[in-house]
Write a protein that holds these residues in place. Structure first.
Motif, PDB file in Angstrom:
ATOM      1  N   GLY A 143       0.805  -1.211   0.000  1.00  8.57           N
ATOM      2  CA  GLY A 143       0.000   0.000   0.000  1.00  8.57           C
ATOM      3  C   GLY A 143       0.838   1.261   0.000  1.00  8.57           C
ATOM      4  N   VAL A 144       1.900   1.269   0.802  1.00  7.76           N
ATOM      5  CA  VAL A 144       2.783   2.438   0.846  1.00  7.76           C
ATOM      6  C   VAL A 144       3.402   2.686  -0.524  1.00  7.76           C
ATOM      7  N   ARG A 145       3.838   1.621  -1.169  1.00  7.81           N
ATOM      8  CA  ARG A 145       4.455   1.782  -2.488  1.00  7.81           C
ATOM      9  C   ARG A 145       3.450   2.312  -3.514  1.00  7.81           C
ATOM     10  N   LEU A 146       2.232   1.772  -3.499  1.00  8.07           N
ATOM     11  CA  LEU A 146       1.205   2.282  -4.416  1.00  8.07           C
ATOM     12  C   LEU A 146       0.909   3.750  -4.151  1.00  8.07           C
ATOM     13  N   ALA A 147       0.769   4.113  -2.875  1.00  2.00           N
ATOM     14  CA  ALA A 147       0.462   5.499  -2.522  1.00  2.00           C
ATOM     15  C   ALA A 147       1.601   6.433  -2.924  1.00  2.00           C
ATOM     16  N   THR A 148       2.826   6.032  -2.656  1.00  3.77           N
ATOM     17  CA  THR A 148       3.989   6.864  -2.963  1.00  3.77           C
ATOM     18  C   THR A 148       4.178   7.040  -4.463  1.00  3.77           C
ATOM     19  N   ASP A 149       4.079   5.945  -5.201  1.00  2.00           N
ATOM     20  CA  ASP A 149       4.394   5.999  -6.633  1.00  2.00           C
ATOM     21  C   ASP A 149       3.275   6.586  -7.481  1.00  2.00           C
ATOM     22  N   THR A 150       2.035   6.495  -6.998  1.00  2.00           N
ATOM     23  CA  THR A 150       0.910   7.068  -7.760  1.00  2.00           C
ATOM     24  C   THR A 150       0.503   8.442  -7.256  1.00  2.00           C
ATOM     25  N   GLY A 151       0.885   8.783  -6.010  1.00  8.81           N
ATOM     26  CA  GLY A 151       0.423  10.037  -5.418  1.00  8.81           C
ATOM     27  C   GLY A 151      -1.046  10.015  -5.057  1.00  8.81           C
ATOM     28  N   ARG A 152      -1.607   8.779  -4.908  1.00 11.22           N
ATOM     29  CA  ARG A 152      -3.037   8.634  -4.630  1.00 11.22           C
ATOM     30  C   ARG A 152      -3.251   7.917  -3.301  1.00 11.22           C
ATOM     31  N   PRO A 153      -4.333   8.215  -2.601  1.00  6.62           N
ATOM     32  CA  PRO A 153      -4.659   7.454  -1.391  1.00  6.62           C
ATOM     33  C   PRO A 153      -4.930   5.991  -1.724  1.00  6.62           C
ATOM     34  N   VAL A 154      -4.525   5.123  -0.811  1.00  6.38           N
ATOM     35  CA  VAL A 154      -4.769   3.688  -0.956  1.00  6.38           C
ATOM     36  C   VAL A 154      -5.613   3.230   0.229  1.00  6.38           C
ATOM     37  N   VAL A 155      -6.725   2.570  -0.062  1.00  8.56           N
ATOM     38  CA  VAL A 155      -7.657   2.114   0.966  1.00  8.56           C
ATOM     39  C   VAL A 155      -7.444   0.624   1.196  1.00  8.56           C
ATOM     40  N   LEU A 156      -7.190   0.251   2.447  1.00  8.85           N
ATOM     41  CA  LEU A 156      -7.088  -1.154   2.849  1.00  8.85           C
ATOM     42  C   LEU A 156      -8.428  -1.564   3.439  1.00  8.85           C
ATOM     43  N   PHE A 157      -9.208  -2.324   2.679  1.00 10.65           N
ATOM     44  CA  PHE A 157     -10.581  -2.633   3.101  1.00 10.65           C
ATOM     45  C   PHE A 157     -10.733  -4.126   3.340  1.00 10.65           C
ATOM     46  N   PRO A 158     -11.222  -4.520   4.534  1.00  6.57           N
ATOM     47  CA  PRO A 158     -11.309  -5.949   4.867  1.00  6.57           C
ATOM     48  C   PRO A 158     -12.572  -6.630   4.344  1.00  6.57           C
ATOM     49  N   PHE A 159     -12.427  -7.869   3.945  1.00  5.78           N
ATOM     50  CA  PHE A 159     -13.572  -8.693   3.588  1.00  5.78           C
ATOM     51  C   PHE A 159     -14.372  -9.024   4.852  1.00  5.78           C
ATOM     52  N   ALA A 160     -15.624  -9.382   4.679  1.00  6.31           N
ATOM     53  CA  ALA A 160     -16.454  -9.812   5.798  1.00  6.31           C
ATOM     54  C   ALA A 160     -15.806 -10.985   6.523  1.00  6.31           C
ATOM     55  N   TYR A 161     -15.765 -10.911   7.848  1.00  4.92           N
ATOM     56  CA  TYR A 161     -15.207 -11.952   8.725  1.00  4.92           C
ATOM     57  C   TYR A 161     -13.706 -12.156   8.514  1.00  4.92           C
ATOM     58  N   HIS A 162     -13.011 -11.147   8.011  1.00  6.50           N
ATOM     59  CA  HIS A 162     -11.576 -11.194   7.845  1.00  6.50           C
ATOM     60  C   HIS A 162     -10.933 -10.016   8.574  1.00  6.50           C
ATOM     61  N   MET A 163      -9.610 -10.067   8.675  1.00  4.62           N
ATOM     62  CA  MET A 163      -8.853  -8.993   9.315  1.00  4.62           C
ATOM     63  C   MET A 163      -9.481  -8.668  10.670  1.00  4.62           C
ATOM     64  N   ASN A 164      -9.702  -7.379  10.934  1.00  8.24           N
ATOM     65  CA  ASN A 164     -10.313  -6.964  12.198  1.00  8.24           C
ATOM     66  C   ASN A 164     -11.837  -7.069  12.169  1.00  8.24           C
ATOM     67  N   ARG A 165     -12.396  -7.676  11.127  1.00  9.81           N
ATOM     68  CA  ARG A 165     -13.831  -7.962  11.094  1.00  9.81           C
ATOM     69  C   ARG A 165     -14.120  -9.349  11.668  1.00  9.81           C
ATOM     70  N   SER A 166     -13.154  -9.937  12.323  1.00 12.40           N
ATOM     71  CA  SER A 166     -13.323 -11.240  12.959  1.00 12.40           C
ATOM     72  C   SER A 166     -12.757 -11.173  14.368  1.00 12.40           C
ATOM     73  N   PRO A 167     -13.175 -12.063  15.257  1.00 11.01           N
ATOM     74  CA  PRO A 167     -12.674 -12.047  16.634  1.00 11.01           C
ATOM     75  C   PRO A 167     -11.173 -12.327  16.693  1.00 11.01           C
ATOM     76  N   ARG A 168     -10.495 -11.683  17.608  1.00 13.40           N
ATOM     77  CA  ARG A 168      -9.061 -11.906  17.781  1.00 13.40           C
ATOM     78  C   ARG A 168      -8.760 -13.344  18.201  1.00 13.40           C
TER      79      ARG A 168
END
Length: 383
Positions: free
Chosen positions: A103-128
């Motif tokens: 994400g950092v590389r995409l944001a730096t090289d394109t000059g555009r914001p990069v959104v990290l969006f989780p799928f349902a029941y993934h990442m922090n959308r699921s219990p630790r």
């Protein structure tokens, strides 16, 4: 610094979790944004899986985590009015660490914001608890005792494996919720109503692994859930679902993946129970469901859509790697006939789950080179 050295620094910086603020040495700011998902697709509580597994199914913690959650935005300097690139992750992911440098590389090289969006029941959308070794190891023992021919059952994949085995409908339902959430997010960015991206602008996609499948479903939905000017880049993904090989220590065990494939390939003409009926209604009566059905097999895709990824006006590109056994290059090539697809052969050993391993010595140079090649190409395409 190259990929390998930067990866070590970022791993140390994010060891304690997602730290908001300017990421050292990058000029890119990480911020969180609250999302409320309006979809709710609860299934039966999994009693058929056995009492020891009940914590993996319906609970207040589980549903709250999936409904109200943080997603993250990587914002470079002077990015106003440039819309955003949405970065989509792989199946059974529980941490963004792997994707921070992407994400950092995409944001730096394109000059555009990069959104990290989780799928349902993934990442922090699921219990630790789903990634707690001490809690999950007993579940692995119980699952392999009940299903002794199960291969590659681990504490990392036992939560997803058990849920998919008990209710394979969850795969499509969670995907439906995810693409609905993404559609709402894209609409807010495009319209300038997003809290952090008020200037609006185009929205493009960089999708990896199962994120590619979700993106393809959005493209095939009629009308498309992606704006007509959106550009899409797929990495290590793009094949029809039945051509994937999802059995992996990091994804799901053999019994779970076999159950998923058989369920969706042997699609019931008439629902066998209430959950099947509910899923059939989504599959048959919604554009998203019809698009997902097309992507379940190459034959269904060709009969319903033809060669849809060959007619994208230069707004679609895909890169995959030889040696990928989860989503094999030949499966991607067969599905993306006529599309802008490149198959690369890295000079180092890698896997689908870890395309850019941190390696010692001279091999790190080869990893750095492949990483640079990919994100230089991505930035040129998505700028």
């Amino acid at each position: 610094m190259g990929y390998t050295a930067t990866e070590r620094e970022l791993a140390a910086y994010f060891r304690g979790g997602m730290t908001e603020g300017v990421i050292p040495g990058t000029g890119v700011r990480l911020t969180g944004e609250v999302f409320h998902s309006s979809g709710s697709y609860c299934m039966p509580d999994g009693k058929s899986a056995g009492d020891i597994f009940l914590s993996l199914f319906r609970s207040r913690e589980l549903e709250l985590a999936n409904r109200d959650f943080l997603y993250y935005i990587l914002t470079p300097r002077d990015s106003a009015g440039k819309g955003a690139i949405i970065l989509l992750h792989g199946l059974n992911e529980r941490s963004w660490n792997k994707y921070m440098q992407w994400g950092v590389r995409l944001a730096t090289d394109t000059g555009r914001p990069v959104v990290l969006f989780p799928f349902a029941y993934h990442m922090n959308r699921s219990p630790r608890s789903w990634i707690d070794r001490h809690l999950m190891v007993p579940l692995v023992a119980a699952r392999t005792a009940a299903l002794p021919d199960t291969r590659l059952a681990t504490f990392v994949n036992v939560a997803l494996s058990t849920r998919m085995s008990a209710s394979p409908q969850r795969f499509m339902l969670s995907g439906y919720q995810t693409v609905s959430d993404l559609s709402a997010l894209i609409g807010s960015i495009r319209s300038g109503t997003h809290p952090q991206l008020k200037e609006g602008g185009p929205v493009d996609i960089f999708a990896y692994s199962i994120g590619a499948l979700a993106t393809q479903v959005m493209m095939l939905t009629k009308p498309s859930l992606l704006p007509v000017d959106s550009r899409v880049m797929l990495f290590c993904g793009g094949s029809a679902f039945c051509m994937m090989h999802g059995t992996s220590k990091l994804i799901m065990d053999s019994r779970a993946f076999e159950r998923l494939v058989s369920y969706y390939l042997e699609w019931p003409v008439k629902g066998q129970n209430r959950e099947d009926e509910r899923l059939l209604k989504l599959m048959n009566d919604t554009p998203e469901g019809e698009a997902f059905y097309s992507m379940t097999s190459l034959e269904r895709l060709k009969s319903r859509q033809g060669r849809p990824f060959s007619h994208t006006g230069g707004r679609f590109r895909a890169v995959t790697l030889t040696g990928d056994t989860v989503i094999p290059p030949e499966a991607v090539s067969a599905t993306l006939q006529g599309a802008d697809l490149e198959i690369w052969s890295p000079r180092y050993t890698c896997t689908h789950e870890n395309p850019f391993p941190v390696l010692p010595g001279e091999m790190s140079v080869e990893v750095d080179r492949t990483f640079d090649r990919l994100f230089i190409a991505a930035a040129a395409f998505l700028s």
